[in-house]
Motif scaffolding. Structure first.
Motif, PDB file in Angstrom:
ATOM      1  N   ASN A   1       0.805  -1.218   0.000  1.00  0.00           N
ATOM      2  CA  ASN A   1       0.000   0.000   0.000  1.00  0.00           C
ATOM      3  C   ASN A   1       0.842   1.275   0.000  1.00  0.00           C
ATOM      4  O   ASN A   1       0.484   2.266  -0.660  1.00  0.00           O
ATOM      5  N   TYR A   2       1.955   1.260   0.719  1.00  0.00           N
ATOM      6  CA  TYR A   2       2.674   2.510   0.915  1.00  0.00           C
ATOM      7  C   TYR A   2       4.143   2.445   0.496  1.00  0.00           C
ATOM      8  O   TYR A   2       4.846   3.443   0.565  1.00  0.00           O
ATOM      9  N   GLY A   3       4.579   1.299   0.069  1.00  0.00           N
ATOM     10  CA  GLY A   3       5.983   1.188  -0.304  1.00  0.00           C
ATOM     11  C   GLY A   3       6.360   2.074  -1.472  1.00  0.00           C
ATOM     12  O   GLY A   3       7.484   2.574  -1.540  1.00  0.00           O
ATOM     13  N   ALA A   4       5.409   2.279  -2.369  1.00  0.00           N
ATOM     14  CA  ALA A   4       5.713   3.070  -3.558  1.00  0.00           C
ATOM     15  C   ALA A   4       6.081   4.490  -3.196  1.00  0.00           C
ATOM     16  O   ALA A   4       6.889   5.140  -3.873  1.00  0.00           O
ATOM     17  N   LEU A   5       5.506   5.013  -2.100  1.00  0.00           N
ATOM     18  CA  LEU A   5       5.825   6.381  -1.693  1.00  0.00           C
ATOM     19  C   LEU A   5       7.310   6.529  -1.390  1.00  0.00           C
ATOM     20  O   LEU A   5       7.922   7.547  -1.713  1.00  0.00           O
ATOM     21  N   VAL A   6       7.871   5.558  -0.809  1.00  0.00           N
ATOM     22  CA  VAL A   6       9.281   5.629  -0.426  1.00  0.00           C
ATOM     23  C   VAL A   6      10.166   5.247  -1.595  1.00  0.00           C
ATOM     24  O   VAL A   6      11.214   5.860  -1.835  1.00  0.00           O
ATOM     25  N   GLU A   7       9.742   4.215  -2.345  1.00  0.00           N
ATOM     26  CA  GLU A   7      10.576   3.741  -3.444  1.00  0.00           C
ATOM     27  C   GLU A   7      10.705   4.793  -4.548  1.00  0.00           C
ATOM     28  O   GLU A   7      11.700   4.830  -5.270  1.00  0.00           O
ATOM     29  N   GLN A   8       9.675   5.687  -4.691  1.00  0.00           N
ATOM     30  CA  GLN A   8       9.735   6.718  -5.726  1.00  0.00           C
ATOM     31  C   GLN A   8      10.665   7.859  -5.342  1.00  0.00           C
ATOM     32  O   GLN A   8      10.998   8.691  -6.161  1.00  0.00           O
ATOM     33  N   ASP A   9      11.053   7.872  -4.072  1.00  0.00           N
ATOM     34  CA  ASP A   9      11.949   8.933  -3.604  1.00  0.00           C
ATOM     35  C   ASP A   9      13.379   8.525  -3.929  1.00  0.00           C
ATOM     36  O   ASP A   9      13.915   7.567  -3.361  1.00  0.00           O
ATOM     37  N   SER A  10      13.976   9.255  -4.896  1.00  0.00           N
ATOM     38  CA  SER A  10      15.336   8.897  -5.331  1.00  0.00           C
ATOM     39  C   SER A  10      16.369   9.127  -4.249  1.00  0.00           C
ATOM     40  O   SER A  10      17.481   8.595  -4.312  1.00  0.00           O
ATOM     41  N   ASN A  11      16.038   9.902  -3.243  1.00  0.00           N
ATOM     42  CA  ASN A  11      17.005  10.190  -2.175  1.00  0.00           C
ATOM     43  C   ASN A  11      17.043   9.101  -1.093  1.00  0.00           C
ATOM     44  O   ASN A  11      17.874   9.151  -0.187  1.00  0.00           O
ATOM     45  N   SER A  12      16.096   8.165  -1.171  1.00  0.00           N
ATOM     46  CA  SER A  12      16.040   7.136  -0.112  1.00  0.00           C
ATOM     47  C   SER A  12      17.192   6.146  -0.233  1.00  0.00           C
ATOM     48  O   SER A  12      17.849   5.790   0.764  1.00  0.00           O
ATOM     49  N   ASN A  13      17.449   5.657  -1.483  1.00  0.00           N
ATOM     50  CA  ASN A  13      18.559   4.722  -1.730  1.00  0.00           C
ATOM     51  C   ASN A  13      18.540   3.506  -0.790  1.00  0.00           C
ATOM     52  O   ASN A  13      19.536   3.097  -0.213  1.00  0.00           O
ATOM     53  N   GLY A  14      17.350   2.953  -0.560  1.00  0.00           N
ATOM     54  CA  GLY A  14      17.250   1.770   0.297  1.00  0.00           C
ATOM     55  C   GLY A  14      17.395   2.058   1.757  1.00  0.00           C
ATOM     56  O   GLY A  14      17.596   1.145   2.559  1.00  0.00           O
ATOM     57  N   LYS A  15      17.314   3.313   2.133  1.00  0.00           N
ATOM     58  CA  LYS A  15      17.505   3.665   3.539  1.00  0.00           C
ATOM     59  C   LYS A  15      16.325   3.231   4.380  1.00  0.00           C
ATOM     60  O   LYS A  15      16.488   2.896   5.552  1.00  0.00           O
ATOM     61  N   TYR A  16      15.130   3.190   3.798  1.00  0.00           N
ATOM     62  CA  TYR A  16      13.937   2.875   4.568  1.00  0.00           C
ATOM     63  C   TYR A  16      13.366   1.500   4.227  1.00  0.00           C
ATOM     64  O   TYR A  16      12.795   0.838   5.079  1.00  0.00           O
ATOM     65  N   VAL A  17      13.544   1.107   2.997  1.00  0.00           N
ATOM     66  CA  VAL A  17      13.059  -0.224   2.595  1.00  0.00           C
ATOM     67  C   VAL A  17      14.260  -1.170   2.572  1.00  0.00           C
ATOM     68  O   VAL A  17      14.981  -1.272   1.578  1.00  0.00           O
ATOM     69  N   LYS A  18      14.483  -1.858   3.674  1.00  0.00           N
ATOM     70  CA  LYS A  18      15.649  -2.745   3.790  1.00  0.00           C
ATOM     71  C   LYS A  18      15.310  -4.211   3.542  1.00  0.00           C
ATOM     72  O   LYS A  18      16.202  -5.025   3.332  1.00  0.00           O
ATOM     73  N   HIS A  19      14.047  -4.548   3.604  1.00  0.00           N
ATOM     74  CA  HIS A  19      13.669  -5.955   3.456  1.00  0.00           C
ATOM     75  C   HIS A  19      12.466  -6.068   2.549  1.00  0.00           C
ATOM     76  O   HIS A  19      11.560  -5.230   2.584  1.00  0.00           O
ATOM     77  N   SER A  20      12.498  -7.131   1.785  1.00  0.00           N
ATOM     78  CA  SER A  20      11.272  -7.493   1.091  1.00  0.00           C
ATOM     79  C   SER A  20      10.507  -8.440   2.003  1.00  0.00           C
ATOM     80  O   SER A  20      11.032  -8.936   3.004  1.00  0.00           O
ATOM     81  N   ALA A  21       9.263  -8.714   1.671  1.00  0.00           N
ATOM     82  CA  ALA A  21       8.477  -9.646   2.491  1.00  0.00           C
ATOM     83  C   ALA A  21       9.122 -11.026   2.485  1.00  0.00           C
ATOM     84  O   ALA A  21       9.162 -11.728   3.510  1.00  0.00           O
ATOM     85  N   GLN A  22       9.688 -11.422   1.317  1.00  0.00           N
ATOM     86  CA  GLN A  22      10.319 -12.734   1.218  1.00  0.00           C
ATOM     87  C   GLN A  22      11.597 -12.808   2.059  1.00  0.00           C
ATOM     88  O   GLN A  22      11.844 -13.799   2.767  1.00  0.00           O
ATOM     89  N   SER A  23      12.446 -11.759   1.985  1.00  0.00           N
ATOM     90  CA  SER A  23      13.693 -11.785   2.759  1.00  0.00           C
ATOM     91  C   SER A  23      13.400 -11.716   4.252  1.00  0.00           C
ATOM     92  O   SER A  23      14.090 -12.330   5.077  1.00  0.00           O
ATOM     93  N   LEU A  24      12.361 -10.959   4.608  1.00  0.00           N
ATOM     94  CA  LEU A  24      11.973 -10.866   6.017  1.00  0.00           C
ATOM     95  C   LEU A  24      11.508 -12.235   6.525  1.00  0.00           C
ATOM     96  O   LEU A  24      11.870 -12.666   7.634  1.00  0.00           O
ATOM     97  N   GLU A  25      10.727 -12.918   5.711  1.00  0.00           N
ATOM     98  CA  GLU A  25      10.249 -14.248   6.107  1.00  0.00           C
ATOM     99  C   GLU A  25      11.416 -15.222   6.241  1.00  0.00           C
ATOM    100  O   GLU A  25      11.442 -16.059   7.154  1.00  0.00           O
ATOM    101  N   LYS A  26      12.397 -15.105   5.364  1.00  0.00           N
ATOM    102  CA  LYS A  26      13.555 -15.995   5.430  1.00  0.00           C
ATOM    103  C   LYS A  26      14.376 -15.747   6.687  1.00  0.00           C
ATOM    104  O   LYS A  26      14.839 -16.681   7.353  1.00  0.00           O
ATOM    105  N   LEU A  27      14.564 -14.468   7.024  1.00  0.00           N
ATOM    106  CA  LEU A  27      15.320 -14.127   8.233  1.00  0.00           C
ATOM    107  C   LEU A  27      14.616 -14.643   9.484  1.00  0.00           C
ATOM    108  O   LEU A  27      15.248 -15.231  10.372  1.00  0.00           O
ATOM    109  N   LEU A  28      13.324 -14.396   9.549  1.00  0.00           N
ATOM    110  CA  LEU A  28      12.581 -14.837  10.726  1.00  0.00           C
ATOM    111  C   LEU A  28      12.538 -16.367  10.827  1.00  0.00           C
ATOM    112  O   LEU A  28      12.545 -16.927  11.924  1.00  0.00           O
ATOM    113  N   GLY A  29      12.495 -17.025   9.702  1.00  0.00           N
ATOM    114  CA  GLY A  29      12.470 -18.491   9.707  1.00  0.00           C
ATOM    115  C   GLY A  29      13.794 -19.113  10.111  1.00  0.00           C
ATOM    116  O   GLY A  29      13.847 -20.313  10.411  1.00  0.00           O
ATOM    117  N   SER A  30      14.867 -18.315  10.090  1.00  0.00           N
ATOM    118  CA  SER A  30      16.193 -18.857  10.444  1.00  0.00           C
ATOM    119  C   SER A  30      16.553 -18.611  11.902  1.00  0.00           C
ATOM    120  O   SER A  30      17.667 -18.921  12.329  1.00  0.00           O
TER     121      SER A  30
END
Length: 685
Positions: A612-641
């Motif tokens: 719902n809201y990820g696009a707001l941050v991803e469209q900001d060229s100044n973010s450079n991954g500063k706020y979106v550090k995980h995808s849902a899949q990577s987050l699930e993998k980390l938590l599962g380990s």
């Protein structure tokens, strides 16, 4: 005739007379010179002449009586000389005992009889000769020097006849008996083969398949009987027994050499605990059973066969010496050494193993070593049994105290199942198993009986239940000592599930009951819920949607709110994940369930939020991954380990699935150290 002529005649006559006298003097001198040697010869003969004419000078009645004395002494003296000649005639008849033992023994018997006759008559002859010497001396019938020579000869004869220096046969009997002893040794040596060990005892299979040592043939035993009989007649039984003990004990030792029994010589100073010699204790039981049932049993029967005609005391004493020299004392000493080692739970199991071995051989020990001659073996065996029973009982009754003392130790930093918990649960189950329950019960019954107290089986069950209660109290105490508010939940969840899973269906679990097991299962679910609520359950709340209504002119405000909330989420996640990544959930099923609960609580909310809201941050060229550090899949993998066990965590203890027996042994290594670290002094049992 004038006077001058007369004077001349007188001078001539005088001259002639002097010349004649001079000639006679010369002749007399020559005669005396020739007579001197004859006088010396006569002088030398005078003593013998004096001795010869002494009887003439003696009184008539003394001379009349001396003849009878001489006749009475001559008869036994002549008989002695005759028998002496016969004895030396027998020397040529003594054959080699190896080639003709019956003939040798027959001649030896005749030699003994001749020597007895010689000894008896020699005494009589000496007595009569003593009387003659005394008579001659008292009545001065013979010369003093002659009497002195007689006395000297009689003294030598008496020395030959005496028991200490009996040598009337010139040592012939002694040599003959030495040869007979050598034949006794040869028969034993050639017919005493060690038990062949094609494969040293491994497990109980070798002992059950091994045959007894090859028996000595009946014909050889009969020869031994015959030799023993003759040696006994000559007071050589002790030497005979010494030879037998030496040869047979050497045979038994040779039979045991292939078993590699060097471990029996281990001293207390050479090891710190029974862990280092645990394998030897297992071997000890098998080797002792093999030695008693096969080797010592055979020696017991053989001693009876060889020495039964002499008496019980002789052959049982002979067997006792063989058993002691062959190694039974070393077996008992090794058991004593184990009892002197430091206390720990594994030691109790090993003491029960020793008790089991001795108990299985109780009837054999009583039969083989029950006689008075085996008093040393009996004393050492009783002492060993006493040490084993007291040592095992002391460790058992102190076990609850040792668990309680561990309450002061810090909780595991990874929230896993403490080694003490896993060890004690497995240990108690092992005590209730077929291998140890009956043994431990028997030991405790005996130990209580020594104190004039009665033991009931319920006491054993109650004590094990008390130990589990101490474990539960330890868990509560450790949970309160955690330095993280969430750690107690995971710690208690871990341990309650471990108790439920590893005790369900076991003997200890049956005793604890279904209600107690359900409590562990329910506690696990309760602490899991609390854990989720107090940790990961708070994380989705950081992704609030409040104030994010998109309308014209409000996108910048919404973007700032999303950035702020994603930043808070990331910081919360990283902080929580960083702490809990060092925590462990041992059981895979509980670990999977916990990770799944975390994933279900976090990932769907995160995925929806980002959709719902990820696009707001991803469209900001100044973010450079500063706020979106995980995808849902990577987050699930980390938590599962999360909560994965670390190999080789906490020293040598391996936190991975193992077979029950292996797990018990590995856990015991570390728990033993904890057991010893308590203030209770590890006294020698």
């Amino acid at each position: 005739m004038d006077s001058s002529d007369k004077s001349n005649e007188i001078l001539k006559s005088t001259r002639k007379s002097l010349k004649h006298s001079l000639d006679k003097s010369k002749a007399l001198g020559l005669s005396l010179e020739r007579t001197g040697p004859r006088l010396d010869e006569i002088k030398q003969r005078l003593p013998s002449l004096e001795a010869a004419i002494r009887p003439i000078l003696a009184q008539t009645d003394a001379l009349d009586a001396v003849g009878g004395h001489i006749n009475r002494a001559v008869v036994p003296a002549a008989a002695v000389l005759k028998v002496f000649d016969a004895i030396h005639g027998l020397e040529k008849s003594l054959s080699d005992p190896q080639s003709d033992l019956p003939g040798y023994l027959s001649v030896l018997k005749r030699l003994e009889e001749a020597l007895r006759f010689l000894g008896d008559n020699c005494g009589m002859a000496i007595q009569w000769l003593d009387d003659i010497v005394e008579y001659l001396e008292d009545n001065r019938v013979a010369d003093d020097r002659y009497i002195a020579n007689l006395k000297k000869a009689l003294k030598y004869l008496k020395e030959l006849q005496s028991e200490e220096n009996g040598n009337l046969d010139g040592g012939l009997l002694g040599v003959a008996l030495d040869r007979l002893e050598n034949e006794f040794r040869r028969l034993l040596t050639e017919n005493s083969q060690p038990l062949p060990m094609a494969n040293p005892v491994s497990g109980e299979e070798q002992a059950s398949n091994s045959l007894a040592p090859p028996p000595i043939p009946v014909s050889v035993v009969q020869k031994l009987h015959a030799i023993i009989g003759r040696l006994i007649k000559n007071n050589r039984l002790d030497k005979c027994v010494s030879i037998y003990v030496q040869e047979r004990s050497s045979t038994v030792r040779s039979s045991l050499q292939d078993l590699n029994l060097d471990y029996l010589e281990i001293s207390v100073s050479e090891f710190n605990d029974v862990q280092s010699i645990e394998g030897y204790i297992s071997q000890w039981g098998r080797h002792l059973e093999f030695a008693v049932k096969h080797l010592f049993e055979a020696e017991y029967n053989l001693c009876n066969d060889v020495f039964d005609r002499i008496g019980l005391e002789i052959w049982t004493g002979c067997f006792a010496r063989i058993a002691a020299q062959a190694g039974i004392l070393a077996f008992l000493q090794f058991g004593k050494t184990v009892t002197e080692s430091r206390k720990d739970p594994i030691k109790m199991l090993k003491l029960l193993d020793i008790f089991s071995s001795l108990n299985k051989l109780r009837l054999d020990f009583n039969r083989l070593f029950g006689g008075a001659a085996c008093s040393e073996i009996q004393n050492l065996t009783r002492d060993l049994i006493k040490r084993v029973i007291e040592g095992a009982a002391d460790i058992f009754w102190e076990l609850r105290l040792q668990v309680e003392l561990q309450r002061k130790s810090p909780p595991p930093p990874d929230t896993s199942v403490p080694r003490l918990v896993s060890f004690i649960t497995d240990y108690c189950n092992r005590l209730l198993g077929e291998d140890y329950k009956s043994l431990l019960t028997q030991v405790l019954v005996i130990h209580r009986s020594w104190k004039m107290e009665k033991f009931e089986e319920r006491l054993l069950i109650d004590e094990l239940l008390n130990i589990i209660r101490e474990i539960e109290q330890n868990l509560e105490s450790w949970s309160k000592a955690c330095n993280d508010p969430v750690m107690p939940c995971l710690l208690l969840m871990n341990n309650h599930w471990h108790l439920y899973k590893h005790l369900k269906g076991t003997k200890l679990g049956i005793i604890l009951g279904d209600s107690w097991l359900r409590e562990q299962e329910q506690a696990t679910e309760r602490y899991l819920g609390t854990f989720m609520k107090e940790s990961w359950g708070k994380l989705p709340g950081l992704l609030s949607r409040e104030g994010l209504i998109l309308f014209s002119g409000g996108r910048a405000t919404a973007r700032d709110l999303v950035k702020k909330r994603l930043k808070g989420f990331n910081e919360g996640f990283e902080e929580m994940y960083g702490r809990q990544s060092n925590w462990v959930i041992v059981e895979k099923d509980l670990r999977d369930r916990t990770c799944q609960r975390i994933v279900q609580a976090v990932v769907p909310v995160y995925r929806s939020y980002m959709q719902n809201y990820g696009a707001l941050v991803e469209q900001d060229s100044n973010s450079n991954g500063k706020y979106v550090k995980h995808s849902a899949q990577s987050l699930e993998k980390l938590l599962g380990s999360l909560f994965q066990p670390k190999q080789m965590r906490f020293g040598s203890f391996k936190l991975r699935q193992q077979q029950a027996s292996g797990k018990f042994e590995n856990e015991s290594v570390s728990v033993v150290g904890q057991y010893r670290s308590s203030p209770v002094t590890p006294a020698t049992v």
